[in-house]
Design an enzyme around this catalytic site. Sequence first.
Site, mmCIF file in Angstrom:
data_model
loop_
_atom_site.group_PDB
_atom_site.id
_atom_site.type_symbol
_atom_site.label_atom_id
_atom_site.label_comp_id
_atom_site.label_asym_id
_atom_site.label_seq_id
_atom_site.Cartn_x
_atom_site.Cartn_y
_atom_site.Cartn_z
ATOM 1 C CB CYS A 101 6.272 -30.213 -36.051
ATOM 2 S SG CYS A 101 4.707 -30.631 -36.824
ATOM 3 C CB CYS A 147 5.442 -33.726 -36.378
ATOM 4 S SG CYS A 147 5.476 -32.601 -37.788
#
Length: 127
Positions: free
Chosen positions: A52, A55
């Site tokens: 991600c 993230c």
Amino acid sequence: MAASAATATATAAAVGAGEVISVHSLEQWTMQIEEANAAKKLVVIDFTASWCGPCRIMAPIFADLAKKFPAAVFLKVDVDELKPIAEQFSVEAMPTFLFMKEGDVKDRVVGAIKEELTTKVGLHAAQ
């Protein structure tokens, strides 16, 4: 013997203060949550994934918040590594930040929204 266990627990809690704790097992998750609940601490959980991109952008921001709010417990959970925990909290997008106190979910932030995360950490840490 009980005093040694209490000292070990206090030392472990102090070690995590101001740091993000990466959770890698259901046992570690349970221990962290139980200790935070017993101490009536705010728990801020970063549900993340290695793949991600947003993230990775939020990781240093989350770490800075952990330093600014050492009275709270900051946990990082990889949704691929600990899928049952992500499912328990209906995490469907990453990053998702969950705010818990005494076992109850108080709030959440879905997405890489620095301002909202920062505001909500400050709000919930003050309660």
